[in-house]
Design an enzyme around this catalytic site. Structure first.
Site, short mmCIF file in Angstrom:
data_model
loop_
_atom_site.label_atom_id
_atom_site.label_comp_id
_atom_site.label_asym_id
_atom_site.label_seq_id
_atom_site.Cartn_x
_atom_site.Cartn_y
_atom_site.Cartn_z
N SER A 1 -65.70 2.22 34.65
CA SER A 1 -65.29 1.01 35.34
C SER A 1 -64.15 0.30 34.60
O SER A 1 -63.97 0.47 33.40
CB SER A 1 -66.46 0.03 35.47
OG SER A 1 -67.58 0.67 36.04
N1 SAH Z 1 -71.44 2.50 33.88
C1 SAH Z 1 -70.52 3.62 33.94
C2 SAH Z 1 -69.85 3.68 35.29
C3 SAH Z 1 -69.99 5.04 35.86
S1 SAH Z 1 -69.57 5.24 37.55
C4 SAH Z 1 -69.56 3.60 32.78
O1 SAH Z 1 -69.57 2.63 32.00
O2 SAH Z 1 -68.82 4.56 32.60
C5 SAH Z 1 -71.17 5.19 38.32
C6 SAH Z 1 -72.15 6.21 37.86
O3 SAH Z 1 -73.34 6.01 38.64
C7 SAH Z 1 -71.76 7.66 38.07
O4 SAH Z 1 -71.82 8.36 36.86
C8 SAH Z 1 -72.78 8.18 39.08
O5 SAH Z 1 -73.15 9.54 38.89
C9 SAH Z 1 -73.96 7.25 38.83
N2 SAH Z 1 -74.92 7.14 39.92
C10 SAH Z 1 -74.69 7.04 41.26
N3 SAH Z 1 -75.85 6.96 41.95
C11 SAH Z 1 -76.85 6.99 41.02
C12 SAH Z 1 -78.27 6.97 41.09
N4 SAH Z 1 -78.92 6.89 42.26
N5 SAH Z 1 -78.98 7.04 39.95
C13 SAH Z 1 -78.35 7.14 38.74
N6 SAH Z 1 -77.01 7.18 38.60
C14 SAH Z 1 -76.26 7.10 39.72
#
Ligand code: SAH
Length: 210
Positions: A60
């Site tokens: 993000s």
């Molecule tokens: N917090 C992260 C942002 C990653 S983007 C950072 O600091 O880099 C969002 C992430 O959410 C992705 O890796 C995606 O695979 C995950 N995601 C999406 N749906 C999800 C779910 N139902 N359970 C767990 N993770 C999920």
């Protein structure tokens, strides 16, 4: 310029753009964001922008990480926090500097493996990471003082509300009429109080494991 220098510059910009919580700004000064992206992108790590982390996912934008963290801490310091969507691990690393225990779940195993390696290398020993669908939360560790979802949900997941302790806050991006809004939902004595924190852009929260 050193990575600390560029990091300081990013934090200065976050401050100018309205991030006020000094503890959050301090955590952002400490965590080396370049360690959370591929080496090829590390020169761009301190730009205020989202970056690809593989598997069609993104780390993000720093301002959003700061804003969500600020919202989570607004009513006092949580003891125990759950993050849904570990991704690169950057958001969890920021939280690990601010709260005693961070629980984080990710549905893509490959991303989780890399994130775990980073937590280990940076000695972030208060992060507990699990391969799971965030729609289920982390029942055995509930209740949480704060829950942060870093992928956009269709509706506020009831299971996560159920895992929120008294006075706890859920910060979650929700799809609304083709747009996304960032919501903070607080559990108080009478039920849940919702605050709209503005427009955001997140990858979708998906169901099941990948
Ligand atoms: N917090 C992260 C942002 C990653 S983007 C950072 O600091 O880099 C969002 C992430 O959410 C992705 O890796 C995606 O695979 C995950 N995601 C999406 N749906 C999800 C779910 N139902 N359970 C767990 N993770 C999920």
């Amino acid at each position: 310029m050193t990575s600390q220098g560029t990091r300081d510059r990013l934090v200065k910009r976050l401050r100018e753009d309205g991030i006020k919580d000094e503890q959050v700004l301090s955590a952002m000064t400490q965590v080396p964001r370049h360690e959370f992206v591929d080496e090829a992108l590390s020169s761009r790590a301190y730009e205020n922008t989202a970056l690809p982390i593989g598997q069609s996912q993104t780390i993000s934008q720093p301002w959003i990480v700061a804003r969500m963290t600020e919202a989570l801490l607004e009513h006092g310091k949580p003891g125990k926090v759950l993050e849904v969507g570990t991704g690169s691990g950057y958001q969890a690393a920021i939280l690990s500097h601010l709260v005693p225990a961070v629980f984080t779940v990710e549905r893509i195993d490959e991303l989780l493996k890399f994130a775990r390696r980073r937590f280990h290398a940076l000695r972030l020993n208060n992060i507990y990471a699990r391969y799971a669908d965030g729609h289920l939360g982390w029942p055995s560790q509930a209740p949480f003082d704060g829950i942060i979802v870093t992928a956009a949900a269709q509706t506020i997941p009831q299971v996560l509300l159920d895992q929120l302790g008294a006075g706890g806050v859920l910060v979650v991006p929700i799809e609304k009429f083709g747009n996304q809004r960032l919501l903070a939902v607080r559990r108080n004595d009478d039920g849940f109080e919702e605050t709209d924190l503005g427009a955001v852009v997140f990858v979708p929260m998906l169901s099941g494991l990948s």
